[in-house]
Design a protein around this motif. Structure first.
Motif, short mmCIF file in Angstrom:
data_model
loop_
_atom_site.label_atom_id
_atom_site.label_comp_id
_atom_site.label_asym_id
_atom_site.label_seq_id
_atom_site.Cartn_x
_atom_site.Cartn_y
_atom_site.Cartn_z
N PHE A 114 9.83 -68.04 74.85
CA PHE A 114 11.25 -69.08 74.67
C PHE A 114 12.03 -68.75 73.93
CE2 PHE A 114 11.12 -69.84 69.95
CZ PHE A 114 10.06 -68.82 69.76
N PHE A 165 14.28 -78.03 75.29
CA PHE A 165 12.92 -78.75 75.34
C PHE A 165 13.44 -80.17 74.46
CE2 PHE A 165 11.10 -74.56 73.34
CZ PHE A 165 11.17 -74.21 75.05
N LYS A 195 17.82 -77.43 72.48
CA LYS A 195 18.77 -76.57 72.80
C LYS A 195 17.90 -75.32 72.53
CE LYS A 195 22.07 -74.95 74.81
NZ LYS A 195 23.61 -74.77 74.54
N VAL A 196 17.68 -74.05 73.46
CA VAL A 196 16.81 -73.08 73.29
C VAL A 196 17.79 -72.42 73.48
CG1 VAL A 196 14.78 -71.78 73.96
CG2 VAL A 196 14.14 -74.89 73.94
N ARG A 197 17.32 -71.33 72.47
CA ARG A 197 18.64 -69.99 72.87
C ARG A 197 18.16 -69.05 73.10
NH1 ARG A 197 20.76 -74.12 69.40
NH2 ARG A 197 22.24 -75.09 69.73
N ALA A 252 16.99 -65.07 72.02
CA ALA A 252 17.33 -64.29 70.65
C ALA A 252 17.67 -63.02 71.23
CB ALA A 252 16.73 -64.58 69.83
N THR A 273 19.38 -66.46 65.76
CA THR A 273 19.95 -66.88 67.02
C THR A 273 18.92 -68.18 66.53
OG1 THR A 273 19.78 -65.66 68.25
CG2 THR A 273 19.20 -66.99 68.99
N LEU A 274 20.08 -69.73 66.15
CA LEU A 274 19.19 -70.77 66.19
C LEU A 274 18.23 -71.44 67.48
CD1 LEU A 274 18.91 -73.24 64.69
CD2 LEU A 274 21.18 -74.42 65.95
N THR A 275 17.40 -71.76 67.58
CA THR A 275 16.73 -72.37 68.70
C THR A 275 15.44 -73.17 68.30
OG1 THR A 275 15.52 -71.05 71.02
CG2 THR A 275 14.93 -70.27 68.71
N THR A 276 14.41 -73.62 69.07
CA THR A 276 13.34 -74.55 68.80
C THR A 276 11.88 -74.22 68.89
OG1 THR A 276 14.92 -76.28 69.82
CG2 THR A 276 13.25 -77.13 69.68
N CYS A 277 11.27 -74.44 68.37
CA CYS A 277 9.44 -74.25 68.58
C CYS A 277 8.80 -74.26 69.60
CB CYS A 277 8.98 -75.02 67.36
SG CYS A 277 7.48 -74.42 67.34
N CYS A 335 11.30 -78.21 65.86
CA CYS A 335 11.73 -77.62 64.72
C CYS A 335 12.62 -76.82 64.89
CB CYS A 335 10.09 -77.15 63.40
SG CYS A 335 9.04 -78.38 62.98
N PHE A 381 15.15 -73.57 64.11
CA PHE A 381 15.03 -72.44 63.10
C PHE A 381 16.04 -71.41 64.11
CE2 PHE A 381 10.44 -72.08 65.11
CZ PHE A 381 11.19 -71.38 66.53
N TYR A 382 16.07 -70.45 63.13
CA TYR A 382 16.51 -69.35 63.54
C TYR A 382 15.67 -68.07 63.82
CZ TYR A 382 21.64 -71.50 62.04
OH TYR A 382 22.04 -72.21 61.75
N LEU A 383 15.59 -67.52 64.58
CA LEU A 383 15.09 -65.75 65.06
C LEU A 383 16.85 -65.08 64.18
CD1 LEU A 383 13.40 -66.62 68.50
CD2 LEU A 383 12.38 -66.48 66.16
#
Lengths: 57, 527, 135, 260
Positions: B291, B298, B307-309, B311, C6-10, C17, C19-21
């Protein structure tokens, strides 16, 4: 001690339930006496809220 | 979920059944804690003692697989006391009379005998749930992973409809989705009978629409479910399996059967991020990305598209999963030319009414909850508003209690149930590679009631064998009175002590979910 | 020097949820819950807090593998993709589209699930696609 | 207020005094931590107001430690409120950050935020704005002090019962930098158990906050169970202040318990 006692008291456990004393490993009778004294003291305090809570859970 | 996560905080009564929320969905547990703080009644029904029970107003431990009986008992009391909402039933539903007939057979005394729940508790649950202004049901796999999974869910729907606890804010029937994008996988047509947005493959107009959109002729024959695919391989009708990001060798019931099927297939393609036990049996293994290395979306348990971004860059030569599928499709002879996940989402919204208004630009901020039919629509917080159900009127189904497919006997005298622990997730391929999580819970533990353990001379830390009609494993035991007598529990995250070697493949006749939550086992101490 | 959040989803349970990675020079170093996420509002569970740990694990699959003489061996992407597409085509021709079955996934994105079912239905011509919603 | 910060940071960046500025950015409808490395990006700089003033505060010091570990020779700027500055000072005394490599850009908290935090010093020593909120009374602590002992016990057990053992209180804490952590040690507290042993888990962490906690409250905000951890640690800080006349981060002095 000065820190722990007020802290546990803040959390609702009587400060008298905590006891420390430095005893040399050479002073076995002293150690035994101290333990007896503390056990007596705790008995007088009655059951700990922690024990009661565990039973209830 | 019919309603939203945030709404749970404001309901007056939450009925949690078959969900160990603090372990499996801690962030939803937050809302339950807050509801309690605000004075809501909390009802917890679970065969195991669970953390949430410690703050519940009513906590019951029903016998494994007796949910229908329990729910019918609750509804019997509601009818009996006149706590049902006749206006709602008349205006928005049909088929209630048949349910009424069935409920007659479930007086509290009888239900108490089947379920092990006291008649008093049944009455209390009925009262809290039916008479609160807004009540919400929260359930999870404890309800669904049974041969009566569909019956259980329909019973919950009956309960919600007869009390009018649906179609309003802070009410509803709320399944908690166990995996990050299980909602999305369903929404996207990752099911044998439907295209995206639950458009049935058997409806000619739908078929025509997709044939036009995709430029291909399509089959109107409902496909196979996973267990049927496995049997298909064994019978020779299925030759090839393309497995994307799944690990059936650990997650599926009766893994010996799965292993045989994977070995028998002519071609097994596995696309994953780790060399899972399933990948070990593949002919081709394609390294996809996690992910954190991809863009996309999702859909969470409250239907919120998020949104999934990306990293970090993909590791090594691993490639984005959408690119891999696109390349295979093109080489296979069906060309695809997307330049980004965003381009794919554009196509999804064009063929999926419930995703019609979803674009990447609109997903900034809070995301959107489907149905979101058009660019002006702000998404849907809760479904069935004012009793307007998807099919028109809400349908009641009369449901009779049926025992689990496998029951205890002399040879296999204990019940086994499985579930999650708080530090791990699913087959453990991700969580077991995180040091902090492994330190917290490094291995599988079998929870045994001290009374059962005593009879067999088992103490905490002892190794024990668990045997069912399907397999045998060794695992460490832990004595705890959180588990009832004659039941044992173990998590299914650990491949070296794989609970699914033991579990039953018996399926729910309608939705084909396997009965992972109940089977009969034999327990022995390892000498 | 590149420090990114990077803001993303668990990727774990269905809560979703945010969070920022945190990453430094392409290496993940931390997870920080998003306070503005509508779901978790600055909170996370133990799995979420440690989510960055598995991503760049040394055991990750980084090269395509094809079984040759009973062993999975590293091959080029071209070889792996051609092998897969050819085999699938041959099986379809010999045994029909319904002899091929697909596992979609609750762990990949909507877009990826969409593409896989589109390939199954429009490319191969079968509705044999399912995923482990039931598990 | 953020205009003053932007001006200051632009100066620092353009003069080359700092390699980057760790602050908060509004982007894609969210506020989160961000390392600004050029002036052009500063338009999106914010001070962490979302629905309420300062409700999107982040553990920037913690991020800064991550960066400084990798790039110890470079100097970075960081956005600080009163609590963050206390964190920096304490982290300097524990040798977790090098004061010569950090440029703090301070902002004072508005009174409503100071009140919500019951903050004793809601502003850093140096800040870009003139108005400073007043120090607040410690009502949360005194309201628990006022309870009968049995009620106190009931209150905390009720709170600890909800703990889902996420370790978020530790993971978000700018002062929790130990590699080996007592609350994760099976020797002290059984691992793998929900709720964690009561009240040992939380008292162990409270004891470890002695001489450490700088009262930022991020633990409280990160707690999925809404346990009033900040109140517990405020009490610990009060006890230490009484015994040793020391509050971490309020002076440049080392903690009386710091043996490094």
């Amino acid at each position: 001690m000065n820190v722990m006692r007020p802290l546990i008291e803040f959390c609702g456990i009587e400060a008298e339930r905590l006891h420390t004393r430095w005893i040399s490993s050479a002073e076995a009778p002293e150690f035994a006496e101290e333990i007896h004294m503390f056990v007596e003291k705790v008995k007088k305090l009655g059951p700990s809220p922690l024990g009661r809570q565990k039973k209830a859970a | 979920m019919t309603n939203s996560i945030d709404e749970l905080e404001n309901t007056d009564c939450i009925f949690v059944i078959g969900s160990n929320t603090t372990s499996s969905h801690p962030i939803i547990a937050t809302r339950i804690f807050r509801a309690k703080q605000k004075g809501a009644k909390i009802i917890v029904a679970d065969p195991r003692k669970i953390q949430l029970g410690m703050l519940a107003d009513v906590e019951v431990q029903q016998n494994l697989g007796t949910d229908v009986a329990l729910l019918n008992g609750i509804m019997h009391v509601i009818m009996d006391r006149g706590w049902h909402k006749q206006e709602f039933i008349d205006a928005h539903t049909e088929g209630f009379d048949a349910v009424k007939e069935v409920l007659k057979n479930y007086p509290p005394d009888k239900v108490s005998e089947i379920t092990g729940v006291s008649a008093d508790d049944i009455v209390k649950i009925a009262e809290y749930y039916a008479t609160s202004e807004a009540s919400s049901i929260v359930y999870c796999m404890g309800i669904t992973q049974h041969t009566t999974g569909v019956d259980n869910v329909k019973s919950l729907a009956n309960l919600a409809m007869m009390t009018g606890q649906i179609g309003r804010e802070n009410t509803g029937v709320n399944p908690l989705r166990g995996q990050n994008n299980v909602q999305g996988a369903c929404d996207m047509g990752g099911l044998p009978g439907v295209y995206t947005g639950y458009q049935a493959v058997t409806v000619p107009e739908v078929q025509k629409k997709f044939e036009a959109a995709w430029g291909a002729s399509l089959s109107n024959k409902v496909g196979l479910t996973i267990p049927e695919m496995m049997s298909g391989v064994m019978s020779g009708s299925v030759k090839a399996l393309y497995i994307l990001g799944e690990n059936p060798m650990v997650s599926d019931p009766d893994t010996h059967h799965v292993e045989k099927a994977l070995k028998a297939a002519e071609l097994v393609i596995v696309q994953d991020i780790f060399r899972t036990p399933t990948a070990e049996l593949a002919h081709v293994v394609l390294p996809g990305v996690s992910f954190a290395e991809k863009d996309g979306t999702f859909s969470n348990t409250e239907r919120r598209v998020l949104k999934v971004r990306q990293a970090v860059a993909p590791m090594g030569d691993a490639r984005h999963d959408w690119e891999i599928i696109q390349d295979i499709s093109t080489r296979f002879g069906y060309a695809m030319h997307y330049d980004s996940p965003e381009a794919i989402m554009k196509e999804i919204s064009s063929v999926t009414p419930s995703y019609g208004g979803i674009t990447y630009a609109r997903l900034e901020g809070d995301g959107l909850q489907w149905p979101c039919p058009n660019a002006e629509h702000s998404g849907t917080k809760f479904l069935h508003k004012g009793g307007a159900f998807t099919r028109g009127k809400g349908m009641f189904f009369p449901i009779e209690y049926k025992a689990p497919a496998e029951v205890v006997d002399e040879e296999y005298p204990l019940w086994l149930t499985t579930g999650r622990v708080f530090a791990h997730y699913h087959t453990g391929t991700m969580t077991r590679r995180a040091e902090a999580l492994n330190c917290e819970i490094p291995e599988a533990i079998l929870e045994v009631n001290p009374a059962d353990a005593g009879k067999l001379g088992i103490r905490t830390g002892d190794w024990v064998y668990l045997t069912t009609r399907r397999g045998k494993i060794a695992v460490k035991a832990q004595l705890t009175d959180w588990i009832k007598e004659s039941i044992v529990f173990m998590p299914f995250h650990f491949v070296e002590a794989n609970a699914n070697v033991l579990t039953n493949t018996a399926l729910d006749p309608i939705c084909k979910i396997p009965e992972l939550k109940v089977c009969a086992v034999k327990l022995e101490k390892v000498q | 020097m590149e420090y990114k959040t990077t803001l993303t989803t668990c990727p774990y349970c269905g809560c979703g949820c945010g969070f920022y990675l945190e990453s430094i020079d392409g290496r993940l170093v931390g997870t920080i819950p998003s306070k503005t996420s509508p779901v978790n509002k600055g909170k996370l569970c133990i799995k979420g807090w440690n989510v960055h740990e598995f991503v760049q694990h040394p055991n990750r699959l980084t090269r395509p593998l094809v079984r040759k003489n009973g062993e999975l061996q590293e091959v080029s992407w071209d070889e792996a993709l051609d092998y897969t597409a050819d085999k699938l085509r041959n099986i379809k021709e010999a045994s029909g589209p319904d002899s091929i079955a697909f596992f979609a996934s609750a762990k990949v994105s909507n877009e990826e699930n969409y593409l896989l079912q589109k390939f199954a239905r429009a490319g191969v011509g079968t509705n044999n696609i399912d995923h482990c919603a039931r598990l | 207020m953020s205009e003053n910060i932007k001006t200051k940071v632009a100066e620092l960046l353009s003069s080359g005094q700092i390699k980057g500025f760790l602050g908060l950015r509004s982007n894609e409808g969210h506020i989160g931590p961000y390392l600004f490395t050029n002036e052009a990006e500063l338009d999106s700089l914010v001070v962490g107001d979302w629905k309420n003033r300062g409700d999107s505060r982040y553990p920037l010091n913690k991020c800064l430690i991550n960066i400084a570990c990798k790039y110890p020779e470079d100097t970075f700027g960081v956005l600080v409120r009163g609590c963050d500055e206390r964190g920096l000072k304490a982290l300097y005394t524990w040798n977790q950050l090098n004061p010569n490599k950090v440029v703090a850009v301070g902002i004072a908290c508005p009174q409503e935020l100071a009140d919500a935090c019951e903050c004793l010093k809601p502003y850093p020593d140096e800040c870009v704005d003139d108005e400073k909120a007043k120090a607040c009374e410690q009502k949360a602590v005194s309201s628990i002090d006022a309870l009968a002992i049995a009620d106190r016990f009931a209150l905390w057990i009720r709170e600890f019962t909800k703990c889902v053992k996420c370790y978020g209180c530790r993971d978000v804490c700018p002062m929790c930098f130990c590699k080996e952590c007592s609350v994760g040690s099976d020797d002290l507290i059984h691992t793998g158990q929900l709720p964690p042993e009561m009240p040992i888990f939380h008292l162990t962490r409270a004891v470890h906050m002695i001489g450490r906690c700088i009262d930022c409250g991020l633990c409280n905000e990160a707690c999925p169970a809404d346990i009033p951890l900040r109140t517990l640690y405020k009490k610990v800080a009060d006890i230490i202040d009484k015994e040793f006349q020391y509050r971490p981060g309020y002076t440049d002095a080392k903690s009386p318990l710091n043996v490094l």
